[in-house]
Motif scaffolding. Structure first.
Motif, short mmCIF file in Angstrom:
data_model
loop_
_atom_site.label_atom_id
_atom_site.label_comp_id
_atom_site.label_asym_id
_atom_site.label_seq_id
_atom_site.Cartn_x
_atom_site.Cartn_y
_atom_site.Cartn_z
N TRP A 3 -3.43 -0.47 -0.42
CA TRP A 3 -3.02 -0.94 -1.74
C TRP A 3 -3.11 -2.45 -1.80
O TRP A 3 -2.39 -3.14 -1.08
CB TRP A 3 -1.57 -0.50 -2.03
N LEU A 52 0.58 8.93 2.78
CA LEU A 52 1.41 8.20 1.82
C LEU A 52 0.91 8.44 0.40
O LEU A 52 1.69 8.68 -0.53
CB LEU A 52 1.42 6.71 2.14
N SER A 53 -0.39 8.40 0.24
CA SER A 53 -0.98 8.60 -1.07
C SER A 53 -0.65 10.00 -1.61
O SER A 53 -0.28 10.16 -2.78
CB SER A 53 -2.50 8.39 -0.95
N LEU A 79 3.10 10.09 -2.57
CA LEU A 79 3.39 9.38 -3.82
C LEU A 79 2.84 10.12 -5.03
O LEU A 79 3.46 10.11 -6.09
CB LEU A 79 2.84 7.95 -3.76
N THR A 80 1.70 10.78 -4.87
CA THR A 80 1.16 11.58 -5.96
C THR A 80 2.16 12.67 -6.35
O THR A 80 2.36 12.96 -7.52
CB THR A 80 -0.17 12.23 -5.53
N ASP A 87 5.96 10.46 -7.36
CA ASP A 87 6.01 9.24 -8.17
C ASP A 87 4.92 9.21 -9.23
O ASP A 87 4.03 8.34 -9.21
CB ASP A 87 5.89 8.02 -7.23
N HIS A 127 4.24 5.85 -10.98
CA HIS A 127 3.86 4.70 -10.14
C HIS A 127 4.93 3.60 -10.11
O HIS A 127 4.66 2.43 -10.34
CB HIS A 127 2.52 4.11 -10.60
N ILE A 131 6.86 3.24 -7.34
CA ILE A 131 7.00 2.81 -5.95
C ILE A 131 5.81 1.96 -5.57
O ILE A 131 4.67 2.32 -5.86
CB ILE A 131 7.08 4.04 -5.02
N GLN A 132 6.07 0.83 -4.95
CA GLN A 132 4.94 0.03 -4.45
C GLN A 132 5.07 -0.26 -2.97
O GLN A 132 6.17 -0.37 -2.43
CB GLN A 132 4.72 -1.23 -5.26
N LEU A 189 8.55 -0.11 1.46
CA LEU A 189 8.36 0.25 0.06
C LEU A 189 9.38 -0.46 -0.81
O LEU A 189 10.47 -0.80 -0.35
CB LEU A 189 8.52 1.77 -0.11
N PHE A 211 11.53 10.75 -3.24
CA PHE A 211 10.76 10.34 -2.06
C PHE A 211 11.45 10.81 -0.78
O PHE A 211 10.83 11.39 0.12
CB PHE A 211 10.60 8.81 -2.05
#
Ligand SMILES: [Zn+2]
Length: 185
Positions: free
Chosen positions: A29, A42-43, A46-47, A50, A53, A55-56, A103, A126
């Protein structure tokens, strides 16, 4: 097969000739790198948890040099006690492996050392799912800080892979305890 259970800590530093080359880091990212399988897990996680979007990723792989700079800057800005509690010495940070992620929640505090990742529905989602995707919360609170040598870090997660993540999370263990148990079998 990479050693996703690799222990890196103040008492178990990486060797001085540690070479991150074989990790096959990928840009997860905006210039933050992770080991490939960690990035993919992780991807996928998060899909699932989250969709908006929120969470960063604030930190992933760090080189020895980057950790050295982070440690020194933190001493200047936050003092030695805080730095020792939250920032690992160079060679002693999981972030060197590419298996660790920090995160934060968008609009939260995006401190480089202690990002905001608490008290939010998406964080709950999460935490409920992370173990199903290979992740554990690495630095637990209270008496576990004596085992890890690191203060409670609700923002720092570690990829260990399945089924280890589920076993560790279900029983509320830290990686040190789990490895000791596995080794003594
Ligand atoms: Zn971290």
């Amino acid at each position: 097969m990479k050693d996703y259970l690799l222990l890196v800590s103040e008492t178990v530093p990486l060797p001085s000739d540690f070479n991150p080359e074989p990790l096959k880091l990928v840009d997860a990212w905006q210039g933050i790198f992770l080991e490939k399988q960690t990035a993919e897990a992780l991807s996928a996680l998060l899909t699932k948890v989250d969709p908006h979007h929120l969470i960063q990723l604030t930190s992933g792989f760090r080189s020895i040099r980057e950790q050295t700079e982070l440690f020194q800057t933190s001493i200047e800005e936050n003092g030695l006690a805080y730095t020792n509690a939250y920032v690992a010495l160079p060679y002693c940070s999981e972030h060197h492996t590419g298996f660790a992620v920090d995160l934060s929640i968008k609009n939260g505090t995006v401190g480089e050392i202690a990002p905001d990742f608490q008290d939010h529905p998406v964080v709950e989602a999460f935490l409920n799912e992370m173990a199903n995707f290979g992740f554990i919360m690495r630095y637990l609170a209270d008496e576990k800080t004596k085992i890890t040598g690191i203060a409670h870090e609700p923002w720092h997660f570690r990829y260990v892979g399945l089924p280890h993540s589920q076993r560790i999370t279900e029983r509320g263990l830290v990686l040190e305890e789990y490895l000791e148990e596995v080794m003594s079998r």
